[in-house]
Write a protein that holds these residues in place. Sequence first.
Motif, short mmCIF file in Angstrom:
data_model
loop_
_atom_site.label_atom_id
_atom_site.label_comp_id
_atom_site.label_asym_id
_atom_site.label_seq_id
_atom_site.Cartn_x
_atom_site.Cartn_y
_atom_site.Cartn_z
N SER A 1 118.73 111.46 -1.27
CA SER A 1 118.37 112.67 -2.34
C SER A 1 118.94 113.41 -2.32
O SER A 1 119.47 114.03 -1.91
CB SER A 1 117.04 112.23 -2.87
OG SER A 1 116.57 113.14 -2.47
N ARG B 1 125.50 111.34 6.74
CA ARG B 1 124.56 110.70 7.04
C ARG B 1 123.79 109.32 6.52
O ARG B 1 123.76 108.79 6.88
CB ARG B 1 123.56 112.03 6.51
CG ARG B 1 123.10 113.22 8.05
CD ARG B 1 122.09 113.88 7.64
NE ARG B 1 120.68 113.33 6.96
CZ ARG B 1 120.31 113.91 6.25
NH1 ARG B 1 120.67 114.90 5.51
NH2 ARG B 1 118.98 113.59 5.47
N TRP C 1 103.76 108.81 -8.62
CA TRP C 1 105.11 109.65 -8.79
C TRP C 1 105.93 109.57 -9.29
O TRP C 1 106.69 110.66 -10.00
CB TRP C 1 105.44 108.40 -7.14
CG TRP C 1 106.84 109.40 -6.68
CD1 TRP C 1 107.93 108.93 -6.53
CD2 TRP C 1 107.31 110.28 -5.92
NE1 TRP C 1 108.83 110.12 -5.93
CE2 TRP C 1 108.68 111.14 -5.50
CE3 TRP C 1 105.67 112.00 -5.68
CZ2 TRP C 1 108.49 112.44 -4.72
CZ3 TRP C 1 106.54 113.25 -4.91
CH2 TRP C 1 107.66 113.24 -4.50
N TRP D 1 111.39 101.98 -0.28
CA TRP D 1 112.77 102.82 1.00
C TRP D 1 112.09 101.78 2.19
O TRP D 1 111.04 100.95 1.98
CB TRP D 1 111.56 103.48 1.14
CG TRP D 1 112.24 104.64 -0.16
CD1 TRP D 1 113.86 105.40 0.33
CD2 TRP D 1 111.53 104.79 -1.00
NE1 TRP D 1 114.31 106.31 -1.05
CE2 TRP D 1 112.93 105.44 -2.09
CE3 TRP D 1 110.68 105.25 -2.13
CZ2 TRP D 1 112.86 106.47 -2.81
CZ3 TRP D 1 110.22 105.80 -2.77
CH2 TRP D 1 111.57 106.29 -3.82
N MET E 1 108.80 117.00 -1.90
CA MET E 1 109.39 116.40 -0.73
C MET E 1 110.00 117.86 0.70
O MET E 1 110.43 117.90 2.00
CB MET E 1 111.18 115.87 -1.35
CG MET E 1 110.61 114.86 -1.84
SD MET E 1 109.61 113.52 -1.43
CE MET E 1 111.29 113.22 0.19
N MET F 1 108.39 101.29 2.41
CA MET F 1 107.05 102.02 2.02
C MET F 1 107.52 101.67 0.76
O MET F 1 108.41 102.13 -0.19
CB MET F 1 106.88 103.31 2.72
CG MET F 1 107.57 104.31 2.11
SD MET F 1 107.65 105.73 3.39
CE MET F 1 106.28 106.58 1.62
N TYR G 1 109.08 100.29 8.83
CA TYR G 1 108.41 99.57 8.03
C TYR G 1 108.74 99.96 6.47
O TYR G 1 110.00 100.73 6.37
CB TYR G 1 106.98 100.47 8.40
CG TYR G 1 107.50 101.79 8.33
CD1 TYR G 1 107.05 102.99 9.85
CD2 TYR G 1 106.54 102.85 7.02
CE1 TYR G 1 107.75 103.75 9.91
CE2 TYR G 1 106.94 104.21 7.47
CZ TYR G 1 107.08 104.93 8.20
OH TYR G 1 106.89 106.20 8.36
N MET H 1 102.72 113.19 9.16
CA MET H 1 102.76 113.05 7.06
C MET H 1 102.11 112.44 6.96
O MET H 1 102.13 112.85 5.41
CB MET H 1 104.22 112.31 7.50
CG MET H 1 105.33 113.18 8.38
SD MET H 1 107.32 112.40 7.61
CE MET H 1 108.14 113.47 8.06
N ILE I 1 104.52 111.56 14.51
CA ILE I 1 105.36 111.85 13.21
C ILE I 1 104.49 110.70 12.37
O ILE I 1 104.05 111.61 10.94
CB ILE I 1 106.53 112.08 13.24
CG1 ILE I 1 107.41 112.56 11.95
CG2 ILE I 1 107.55 110.50 13.60
CD1 ILE I 1 108.42 112.86 11.73
N TYR J 1 117.37 115.45 -4.23
CA TYR J 1 116.31 116.85 -4.67
C TYR J 1 116.40 118.47 -3.68
O TYR J 1 116.01 119.22 -4.25
CB TYR J 1 114.52 116.27 -3.60
CG TYR J 1 114.07 115.75 -3.93
CD1 TYR J 1 113.13 115.56 -5.46
CD2 TYR J 1 113.97 114.19 -3.74
CE1 TYR J 1 112.94 114.75 -5.88
CE2 TYR J 1 113.35 113.21 -4.66
CZ TYR J 1 112.62 113.44 -5.49
OH TYR J 1 111.77 112.68 -6.61
#
Length: 248
Positions: free
Chosen positions: A111, A130, A156, A197, A168, A146, A144, A216, A212, A113
């Motif tokens: 994104s 990337r 959101w 996502w 973010m 989400m 996974y 998070m 992680i 952002y």
Amino acid sequence: MPEAVETMDGWYCLHDLRKIDWTKWKKASEEERKQAIDELQSMIREWEAVSEARDGSHAFYSLIGQKADIILMILRPTIKELEDIELRFNKSKFAEFTTPSYSYVSVVELSKYMSKAGDNPEENPGVRARLKPKLPQWDHICFYPMDKRRNGNDNWYMLPMDERRQLMYEHSLTGRKYAGEIKQIITGSMGFDDWEWSVTLFANDVLQIKKIVYEMRFDVVTARYGEFGPFYVGNILQTDEIPSYLAV
Ligand code: VOV
């Protein structure tokens, strides 16, 4: 009015998860099993050549737990190529001994952002790389799907852009602590699949995956807005090791 953040989209992505029908596999003749293994290995070696040429990338892992036995994650410039690969796999001898358990269709997404006003990150070679990532052949995978929550006050998609950008940013700070330990591939799937996502994490130390994901959970963006589908975790299945993995 909340405004949509612009996304940059790269290679298309298929996560293809299957179970192995071990009963059927054991009943097959040695010759049939050999044929299935040879064909599977040569298919993967062809993908390795595609990856060498930087025309795509893939990851092949065995999974732990009963949800599925193997995962193939494949990245290609077009969604048509994903279909060709899925079809080819389905028509292979080895596929006769598998049943589908889960699949996920998406596209590598970054994104804007974090991009500065006036900058065009798409011109940045690092960003371009990337969007077409070479998946690391690290020891472990975690995949996974989400969503970002849309529920009452926790929506959101009703937050102003600046607030989302700040959340973010905080997310990225937690992520950066895991530099060198975790490699993450985020793919977007709105309009393509059932969640928004997919998250695919690679690690050489499997415990870093748990750490992680746990850490998070305390980031506001996850604590307040994160919703998760099933988690899959696995070990790398090197092409040369396929015969021993399938040995009965
Ligand atoms: C190695 C760890 C790591 C790092 C450095 C990192 C950084 C960043 C940055 C800088 C950005 C924003 C810009 C962009 O690049 O898009 C993102 C974006 C995103 N992330 Fe992330 N993330 C990580 C890791 C990481 C994890 C483990 C998860 C799962 C969350 C959890 O709780 O299980 C995740 C999710 C996401 C998502 C769903 C998005 C897109 C959200 C959207 O609304 O668009 N992510 N992420």
